[in-house]
Design a protein around this motif. Structure first.
Motif, PDB file in Angstrom:
ATOM      1  N   VAL A  35       0.867  -1.188   0.000  1.00 24.70           N
ATOM      2  CA  VAL A  35       0.000   0.000   0.000  1.00 24.70           C
ATOM      3  C   VAL A  35       0.902   1.235   0.000  1.00 24.70           C
ATOM      4  O   VAL A  35       1.694   1.412   0.927  1.00 24.70           O
ATOM      5  CB  VAL A  35      -0.895   0.033   1.261  1.00 24.70           C
ATOM      6  CG1 VAL A  35      -1.780   1.264   1.259  1.00 24.70           C
ATOM      7  CG2 VAL A  35      -1.726  -1.233   1.372  1.00 24.70           C
ATOM      8  N   ILE A  44       1.431  -5.670   2.633  1.00 23.15           N
ATOM      9  CA  ILE A  44       0.225  -6.163   3.313  1.00 23.15           C
ATOM     10  C   ILE A  44       0.549  -7.420   4.129  1.00 23.15           C
ATOM     11  O   ILE A  44       1.492  -8.161   3.810  1.00 23.15           O
ATOM     12  CB  ILE A  44      -0.937  -6.428   2.324  1.00 23.15           C
ATOM     13  CG1 ILE A  44      -0.632  -7.577   1.372  1.00 23.15           C
ATOM     14  CG2 ILE A  44      -1.246  -5.156   1.531  1.00 23.15           C
ATOM     15  CD1 ILE A  44      -1.820  -7.956   0.486  1.00 23.15           C
ATOM     16  N   SER A  45      -0.257  -7.662   5.165  1.00 19.64           N
ATOM     17  CA  SER A  45       0.086  -8.719   6.129  1.00 19.64           C
ATOM     18  C   SER A  45       0.109 -10.107   5.495  1.00 19.64           C
ATOM     19  O   SER A  45       0.926 -10.941   5.872  1.00 19.64           O
ATOM     20  CB  SER A  45      -0.887  -8.685   7.305  1.00 19.64           C
ATOM     21  OG  SER A  45      -2.216  -8.831   6.855  1.00 19.64           O
ATOM     22  N   MET A  91      -5.807   0.618  -0.510  1.00 19.23           N
ATOM     23  CA  MET A  91      -6.249   0.151   0.804  1.00 19.23           C
ATOM     24  C   MET A  91      -7.389  -0.847   0.651  1.00 19.23           C
ATOM     25  O   MET A  91      -7.457  -1.850   1.353  1.00 19.23           O
ATOM     26  CB  MET A  91      -6.772   1.332   1.626  1.00 19.23           C
ATOM     27  CG  MET A  91      -5.854   1.937   2.644  1.00 19.23           C
ATOM     28  SD  MET A  91      -4.928   0.879   3.754  1.00 19.23           S
ATOM     29  CE  MET A  91      -5.407   1.585   5.315  1.00 19.23           C
ATOM     30  N   GLU A  92      -8.310  -0.559  -0.291  1.00 20.01           N
ATOM     31  CA  GLU A  92      -9.468  -1.434  -0.478  1.00 20.01           C
ATOM     32  C   GLU A  92      -9.022  -2.827  -0.940  1.00 20.01           C
ATOM     33  O   GLU A  92      -9.503  -3.841  -0.451  1.00 20.01           O
ATOM     34  CB  GLU A  92     -10.454  -0.822  -1.485  1.00 20.01           C
ATOM     35  CG  GLU A  92     -11.278   0.339  -0.940  1.00 20.01           C
ATOM     36  CD  GLU A  92     -10.466   1.585  -0.613  1.00 20.01           C
ATOM     37  OE1 GLU A  92      -9.416   1.822  -1.253  1.00 20.01           O
ATOM     38  OE2 GLU A  92     -10.872   2.326   0.298  1.00 20.01           O
ATOM     39  N   ALA A 142      -6.120  -4.092  -0.378  1.00 23.22           N
ATOM     40  CA  ALA A 142      -5.415  -4.690   0.754  1.00 23.22           C
ATOM     41  C   ALA A 142      -6.408  -5.338   1.709  1.00 23.22           C
ATOM     42  O   ALA A 142      -6.217  -6.473   2.151  1.00 23.22           O
ATOM     43  CB  ALA A 142      -4.593  -3.627   1.486  1.00 23.22           C
ATOM     44  N   HIS A 143      -7.490  -4.622   2.003  1.00 24.31           N
ATOM     45  CA  HIS A 143      -8.514  -5.175   2.907  1.00 24.31           C
ATOM     46  C   HIS A 143      -9.147  -6.413   2.276  1.00 24.31           C
ATOM     47  O   HIS A 143      -9.436  -7.400   2.950  1.00 24.31           O
ATOM     48  CB  HIS A 143      -9.585  -4.128   3.213  1.00 24.31           C
ATOM     49  CG  HIS A 143      -9.096  -3.015   4.094  1.00 24.31           C
ATOM     50  ND1 HIS A 143      -9.929  -2.083   4.654  1.00 24.31           N
ATOM     51  CD2 HIS A 143      -7.859  -2.698   4.522  1.00 24.31           C
ATOM     52  CE1 HIS A 143      -9.209  -1.238   5.385  1.00 24.31           C
ATOM     53  NE2 HIS A 143      -7.960  -1.580   5.313  1.00 24.31           N
ATOM     54  N   PHE A 185      -6.897  -9.338   2.654  1.00 22.23           N
ATOM     55  CA  PHE A 185      -6.914  -9.770   4.049  1.00 22.23           C
ATOM     56  C   PHE A 185      -8.121 -10.663   4.323  1.00 22.23           C
ATOM     57  O   PHE A 185      -8.015 -11.748   4.890  1.00 22.23           O
ATOM     58  CB  PHE A 185      -6.934  -8.531   4.971  1.00 22.23           C
ATOM     59  CG  PHE A 185      -7.069  -8.855   6.435  1.00 22.23           C
ATOM     60  CD1 PHE A 185      -5.947  -9.094   7.216  1.00 22.23           C
ATOM     61  CD2 PHE A 185      -8.325  -8.932   7.043  1.00 22.23           C
ATOM     62  CE1 PHE A 185      -6.071  -9.400   8.564  1.00 22.23           C
ATOM     63  CE2 PHE A 185      -8.454  -9.252   8.386  1.00 22.23           C
ATOM     64  CZ  PHE A 185      -7.321  -9.485   9.146  1.00 22.23           C
ATOM     65  N   HIS A 186      -9.309 -10.185   3.891  1.00 22.78           N
ATOM     66  CA  HIS A 186     -10.534 -10.932   4.206  1.00 22.78           C
ATOM     67  C   HIS A 186     -10.664 -12.212   3.385  1.00 22.78           C
ATOM     68  O   HIS A 186     -11.166 -13.222   3.875  1.00 22.78           O
ATOM     69  CB  HIS A 186     -11.761 -10.020   4.043  1.00 22.78           C
ATOM     70  CG  HIS A 186     -11.846  -9.019   5.154  1.00 22.78           C
ATOM     71  ND1 HIS A 186     -12.168  -9.361   6.444  1.00 22.78           N
ATOM     72  CD2 HIS A 186     -11.613  -7.694   5.179  1.00 22.78           C
ATOM     73  CE1 HIS A 186     -12.127  -8.298   7.220  1.00 22.78           C
ATOM     74  NE2 HIS A 186     -11.794  -7.262   6.485  1.00 22.78           N
ATOM     75  N   LEU A 200      -8.356 -14.691   5.048  1.00 16.63           N
ATOM     76  CA  LEU A 200      -8.937 -15.131   6.319  1.00 16.63           C
ATOM     77  C   LEU A 200     -10.091 -16.100   6.075  1.00 16.63           C
ATOM     78  O   LEU A 200     -10.234 -17.119   6.754  1.00 16.63           O
ATOM     79  CB  LEU A 200      -9.421 -13.900   7.102  1.00 16.63           C
ATOM     80  CG  LEU A 200     -10.006 -14.168   8.476  1.00 16.63           C
ATOM     81  CD1 LEU A 200      -8.939 -14.747   9.397  1.00 16.63           C
ATOM     82  CD2 LEU A 200     -10.566 -12.877   9.072  1.00 16.63           C
TER      83      LEU A 200
END
Lengths: 251, 315
Positions: free
Chosen positions: B185, B269-270, B292-293, B295-296, B299-300, B303
């Motif tokens: 990011v 990113i993680s 950012m979007e 990246a989120h 992430f999701h 997960l």
């Protein structure tokens, strides 16, 4: 009631996937620092309310506050909106020079001497002062705690009088003893533990700057003021300072 | 609860560390996160032992760890490809095993990837420091005594044979490549890098230098110039990409310093941190900018895959 946005006083930027950073843009360093402190406080209060579960950690520094949030409960848009709302309530405080109410003045004793401060002579020579003058200037003022970091309990204090400001050593010491009071540029600090370091050492402080087992882990926090006061070698030892441990480091 | 039995460290290995998911909420006193570099592999090791995800396990860096069980329990090893034996018999990663008192558990040296996770049923019982058992050697915090495992350490745990032996199907296991793309990011001081410098950064190949550890990965490749020399020290997030004066990027990981004054061009990113953290010297890295979007979203998605992935019984 409408509240005007203090747009010129802060900006919120992206730091990482789950982190925003608020920059306090007041050119007056001390005012920016008060902004950091007050914002940190108000966010911590909101963590039991509007921001519950959303905030993982806060990282206050000189003129910025990094806010790490929980991607399982929120996203950066929501956090940004909530932060903006909180910051508007801070408008008055941000522009006021009043210290926040939980800021304290902490006095730290220092044994200033050539045997405890191997760089005193160098600073005196560079600034064409006597060693006694360097010591007097260092303890003459109150310093603001601008940031804590680098190592656990390492508090960045500023700003040091221009006359005794000193650049970092060209070759850092492999070991700086716990308690070393040191100067780098216009910053001063007490090393909380023995570590490598390139700051100019001017004395030793017997106060534990980081004690994981104490009720109060650190004597200072960001936003506090610190004053140094000279003590003798005997007082240093009486206060628990250990001189024998450090002799080897200054060779 | 005091437990005086568990696993005896027969050989400590290069760098074996007690870790839980990490230490959070202590940045204001200068304490960093610590925790597993490859979070998913750590969580898988715990899932294989039917533990809560944050249960204390061991991160085995490079390998060379040998333990002697002093009780009967269940263990699992996940992560980098590392020879794994119980009593000299070769065992698989990504599955749980029952062990008995006297069994010798050995991990050789990694052949692909760097870090493994060894979990035990109910976890190692280690006192928390600032709310976490995560070891950060630089700070002398966490673990048994603030440092890496030593020969003859006793790693206390409960005697607990799980009812099942579980396995993660191979299709669901991560693969460790020597050439990774890190979604990043753009953030922090990105505006102090010209658009030309940003394009260079995102189009160049970088190589992991000899300086890499749990604090950060120093990379070598095309120099990136920044318009500013430094900034007022500020909070550094996980994955932040620092560009010091020599123009060579440093990606900061779990044991990073809490604040710092080098300009940063972005943050990895993680979900990609583990890919970097499993690379050895010479590994190849590319950066790819994401919003950012996005990246989120990564992430999701990751997960969701992790939550849906089911372990299979293998008894």
């Amino acid at each position: 009631m409408s509240v005007k946005l203090p747009d010129k006083k802060f900006s919120i930027q992206i730091a990482g996937e789950n982190a925003l950073i608020i920059y306090f843009t007041d050119p007056d360093k001390e005012k920016a620092s008060i902004g950091v402190k007050n914002t940190e406080q108000i966010i911590r209060q909101s963590m039991s309310g509007a921001l519950s579960n959303d905030i993982i950690d806060l990282v206050p520094s000189y003129a910025s506050l990094m806010v790490m949030f929980n991607l399982l409960t929120t996203d950066h848009h929501q956090v940004r909106i909530k932060l903006r709302r909180l910051l508007t309530t801070l408008d008055e405080i941000l522009v006021s020079e009043n210290q926040s109410k939980d800021s304290a003045l902490i006095t730290l004793p220092v044994y200033y001497a050539e045997e405890s401060g191997p760089d005193l002579a160098g600073i005196a020579k560079r600034s064409q002062l006597s060693i006694a003058q360097v010591i007097d200037i260092h303890q003459a003022q109150e310093y603001q705690v601008y940031a804590i970091g680098f190592a656990p309990g390492f508090a960045y204090l500023g700003e040091v009088d221009m006359r005794i400001a000193s650049p970092r050593l060209s070759t850092p010491r492999a070991q700086v003893p716990k308690g070393a009071v040191a100067i780098a540029d216009r910053q001063t600090a007490v090393y909380p533990n023995t570590s490598p370091g390139g700051w100019n050492i001017i004395g030793l402080c017997p106060v534990n700057m980081f004690d994981a087992n104490a009720e109060k882990i650190m004597p200072v926090k960001v936003g506090d003021k610190v004053k140094f006061t000279a003590i003798s070698k005997a007082e240093f030892i009486a206060l628990g300072g250990k001189f024998t441990d450090v002799e080897g480091y200054f060779k | 609860m005091t437990i005086s039995t568990g696993f005896l460290v027969k050989q400590a290995g290069m760098l074996s560390l007690i870790q839980d998911a990490g230490r959070f909420g202590c940045f204001n006193i200068g304490l960093t996160n610590g925790g597993p570099i490859d979070l998913r592999s750590f969580q898988w090791a715990n899932r294989l032992c039917e533990n809560p995800l944050n249960t204390t396990a061991i991160e085995v860096n490079l390998g060379g760890l040998a333990l002697i069980a002093q009780l009967d329990t269940t263990i699992a090893v996940t992560g980098a490809e590392m020879p794994f034996t119980i009593n000299g018999l070769s065992k698989e990663l990504w599955r749980s095993y029952q062990v008995m008192a006297g069994d010798v558990i050995e991990l050789g040296f990694s052949t692909q990837g760097l870090r493994c996770y060894l979990a035990v049923a109910d976890g190692f019982v280690v006192a928390e420091t600032f709310g976490s058992t995560a070891t950060v050697c630089r700070e002398g915090v966490g673990g048994l005594n603030g440092g890496k495992l030593q020969v003859n350490d006793i790693l206390p745990c409960a005697s607990l044979k799980r009812a099942h032996n579980l396995i993660l199907p191979s299709i669901l296991r991560p693969s460790y490549s020597n050439n990774v793309t890190l979604h990043t990011v753009p953030s922090y001081q990105q505006q102090s890098f010209s658009s030309h410098q940003q394009r260079l950064f995102y189009s160049s190949e970088y190589t992991v230098s000899k300086s890499f550890d749990r604090m950060g990965y120093r990379l070598e490749g095309h120099k990136i110039a920044c318009d500013i020399d430094g900034i007022l020290s500020e909070g550094i997030c996980h994955g932040a990409v620092q560009i010091p004066a020599d123009g060579q990027p440093i990606v900061l990981l779990n044991d990073r310093q809490t604040i710092g004054g080098y300009p940063k061009i972005g943050a990895v990113i993680s979900t990609d941190i583990a890919k970097l953290g499993q690379l050895n010297q010479g590994g190849k890295v590319h950066f790819e900018p994401v919003s950012m979007e996005q990246a989120h979203n990564y992430f999701h998605l990751d997960l969701s895959c992790f939550n849906r992935a089911a372990l299979v019984h293998c008894d």
